[in-house]
Design a protein around this motif. Structure first.
Motif: not given
Ligand code: HEM
Length: 487
Positions: A452-465
Motif C-alpha cells: 500500500g502506498y506510503g505504508s511503512s508497517q506490515w500487518t498480518p492479513p485476517q482469516p477470510s470470512p
C-alpha cells in the motif's frame, strides 16, 4: 412472450415467499432445542448469508445462539455442533455417515462423471483405510524419505526472492509432498494449475452456481495428467502410494480417465488444508517476532547439535527424530497453528434418527438431516484455552496433546477430526509442517514487506470470512527471502 411468463412467474414466487415469511413471523414460535436460526424466506432459509460469508455467518450464529444451532438451507436441515461434548458425541455416533460429503467432493473433482457413486464407495472402503495404514505411526517413516530434500531443492530457487509468501511455501510443499506420495512420474509443473484450482475452492463449495473457466480448465489439465499417470503406472515394481492406487483402480475395471478423479481427491485432501495451515504458521510467527526468534533459535541449535547441520538434517529427518523434545517449541507452534486455523469439520448425514449429547442435553437429529461440527468455538473456549483467540506459540509446550492428535478429553483438539473418520494424513501433516518450518527458517531471513502506498508497517492479513474447513486468508503476504548462508 417467454420473458413475460418468466417475469410473472418470478414475481409470483417472490410474493408467495414474502407472504409466507410474513405469516410465519406472526406465529408465536415454540421454544426448541437446538435453536433454529430464523430466516426470512421459507425453504431457501439462510442460504444467502451462509454462502456469501460462510465462516463469518457461522461464527456469528455461535455468538448469538450458542454452540449448538440449526439452520435451514434449501429445504435441508443442518445442525451445527460447536461445544466440546457435542463434537465428541458427533465423532463417535453410529448412524452418521460421510456419504453426502464424499459425493460432493467427487462431484467437485469429477463433475459430470457417471462413476461418482462407484468412486465414493472405493474411496471409503479401500483407499482411505489404505492411507490410514500407510501413514500410521509405525509405517510413516517408510513414506517420508525424500520429502525434506525435495522441499529444500525446490525452496532453493526462492533465494533473494521478493514476492508471494503463499507461493514460496506451497510450491515446495506441493512438489515435495507429491514426490513422496505419487513418485517422480507426477509432474511438479502441475503446481500452477493446482494453485488456480485451490484458490477457487471456497467458491466451488458454495451452494450457488460457480463458473470460472480458468479453474475449470486447470482442473481438466490436472485430470488429464493424472489419467496419463495411471495409464503409465508400473504397478509391478513401483511401490509408491500413487502406483498402488493406480493398480487398485485398474482392478475395479475403471479406465485411467474414470479413475483420475480418485487420485485428484487424494491430492486435494493432501494439499487443501496444508496450503492454508502452512501460510498461517509463517504469517503468525512473522507477526510475533519474539516467538519467531525463539523458534528459530531452537531450530538452529537442534539442527546443528543433533544433525550436524542442514545437510545432515535433509537426509536424516525421520518422523521419530522430529519427535525429539529438542523441537518442543516447534511442535507446540505447529499444534497451535492447526488449533487456531481450524473452522469446520465434515458434513454427516443421518441415516437414521440419532440423539447426540451436549452435556446433559440431547440434540435430536432426524433421519435425512445433516450435522456439521465446528471446532472453532471449542478451540477458543476460555476455560480450556486461555486467550484462545490468540496465537501463542508455546501454548502446547507443557501440555502436549496425545500423540495420535485426535480426541483429547479435557483439552479438545479436533482439527484432524476423530472417532470414525479421523484424518489419515494427520501425522504426515505434522511431519511436513515441521520439516517445512525447519528448512524455511534455516535457509532464509524472512521479512514481510508492507503493502500500500506510503505504508511503512506490515500487518498480518485476517482469516477470510468465506473460509470453509481451515481458514483461508483475505490476502497474500509479500516477503523478502535473504539467504542466511551459501547453500
Ligand atoms: C493440517 C493439515 C490437515 C488438516 C487440518 C486435515 C484435516 C482433516 C479432517 C478434519 C478430516 C476429517 C473430515 C471429516 O470429519 O469428515 C480429514 C480427512 C481426510 N484427510 Fe486430512 N487434514 C490435513 C492434512 C492431510 C494430509 C497431509 C493428508 C494426506 C493424504 C490428508 C488426507 C485426508 C483424507 C484422505 C481424508 C478423508 C478420510 C475419510 O473420509 O475417511 N489430510 N482431514
Amino acid at each position: 412472450m417467454t420473458l413475460d411468463i418468466l417475469a410473472t412467474a418470478q414475481l409470483s414466487a417472490v410474493i408467495v415467499l414474502v407472504a409466507y415469511a410474513f405469516i410465519n413471523k406472526r406465529k408465536p414460535s415454540k421454544p426448541s432445542y437446538p435453536p433454529q436460526i430464523p430466516s426470512f424466506f421459507p425453504w431457501i432459509g439462510s442460504l444467502v448469508g451462509f454462502n456469501y460469508r460462510r465462516g463469518e455467518f457461522l461464527m456469528n450464529c455461535i455468538l448469538q445462539y450458542g454452540p449448538v444451532f440449526k439452520i435451514l438451507l434449501c429445504g435441508h436441515h443442518l445442525t451445527f455442533v460447536a461445544s466440546e461434548e457435542a463434537i465428541q458425541s458427533y465423532l463417535v455416533a453410529d448412524g452418521l455417515s460421510t456419504r453426502t460429503q464424499n459425493h460432493s467432493i467427487f462431484g467437485l473433482v469429477a463433475s459430470g462423471s457417471s462413476h461418482t457413486q462407484k468412486l465414493c464407495a472405493i474411496a471409503s472402503r479401500e483407499f482411505f483405510p489404505l492411507l490410514e495404514k500407510r501413514l500410521a505411526k509405525r509405517t510413516l517413516g517408510d513414506v517420508t524419505p525424500g520429502f525434506a530434500e525435495a522441499f529444500f531443492n525446490r525452496l532453493k530457487r526462492f533465494a533473494n526472492y521478493q514476492g508471494s509468501l503463499r507461493r514460496s511455501l506451497t510450491e515446495p510443499l506441493y512438489v515435495a509432498s507429491n514426490a513422496i506420495l505419487l513418485g517422480s512420474r507426477f509432474s511438479p509443473d502441475t503446481y500452477d494449475d493446482y494453485l488456480v484450482f485451490d484458490l477457487s475452492l471456497p467458491n466451488q463449495v458454495s451452494m450457488l452456481p460457480f463458473w470460472s473457466s480458468p479453474s475449470r480448465r486447470a482442473k481438466e489439465r490436472l485430470l488429464e495428467h493424472l489419467a496419463k499417470y495411471i495409464e503409465d503406472a508400473d504397478t509391478d515394481h513401483d511401490d509408491s502410494l500413487g502406483a498402488i492406487l493406480s493398480k487398485a483402480l485398474k482392478k475395479h475395471n475403471l479406465t485411467s480417465k474414470e479413475g483420475a478423479p480418485m487420485i485428484f481427491s487424494i491430492e486435494m485432501a493432501a494439499h487443501a488444508n496444508m496450503f492454508n495451515v502452512v501460510f498461517w504458521l509463517v504469517t503468525w510467527l512473522l507477526a510475533d517476532p519474539s516467538a519467531l526468534a525463539a523458534v528459530r533459535d531452537e531450530i538452529d541449535k537442534t539442527v546443528q547439535e543433533e544433525f550436524g547441520g542442514i545437510h545432515g538434517f535433509l537426509v536424516n529427518a525421520s518422523p521419530e527424530r522430529l519427535q525429539s523434545s529438542s523441537f518442543e517449541l516447534l511442535h507446540s507452534t505447529v499444534l497451535e497453528t492447526v488449533r487456531l486455523s481450524s473452522l469446520v469439520l465434515g458434513v454427516r448425514d443421518a441415516v437414521r434418527d440419532v440423539d447426540l449429547k451436549d452435556g446433559e442435553r440431547v440434540i435430536p437429529i432426524r433421519k435425512g438431516e445433516y450435522v456439521v461440527a465446528m471446532p472453532w468455538a471449542a478451540h477458543r473456549d476460555e476455560g480450556l484455552y486461555p486467550d484462545g483467540h490468540k496465537f501463542i506459540a508455546d501454548r502446547f509446550v507443557h501440555n502436549k496433546v496425545r500423540e495420535d492428535l485426535v480426541q483429547n478429553p479435557g483439552k479438545p483438539f479436533f482439527s484432524f477430526g476423530g472417532g470414525k473418520h479421523p484424518c489419515p494424513g494427520r501425522l504426515l501433516a505434522i511431519y511436513e509442517l515441521k520439516v517445512m518450518a525447519i528448512i524455511y527458517f534455516s535457509l532464509f531471513d524472512v521479512t514481510p514487506v508492507p503493502q500500500g502506498y506510503g505504508s511503512s508497517q506490515w500487518t498480518p492479513p485476517q482469516p477470510s470470512p468465506e473460509s470453509t474447513g481451515t481458514f483461508h486468508t483475505t490476502e497474500d503476504v509479500i516477503v523478502k527471502l535473504r539467504p542466511r548462508f551459501d547453500f
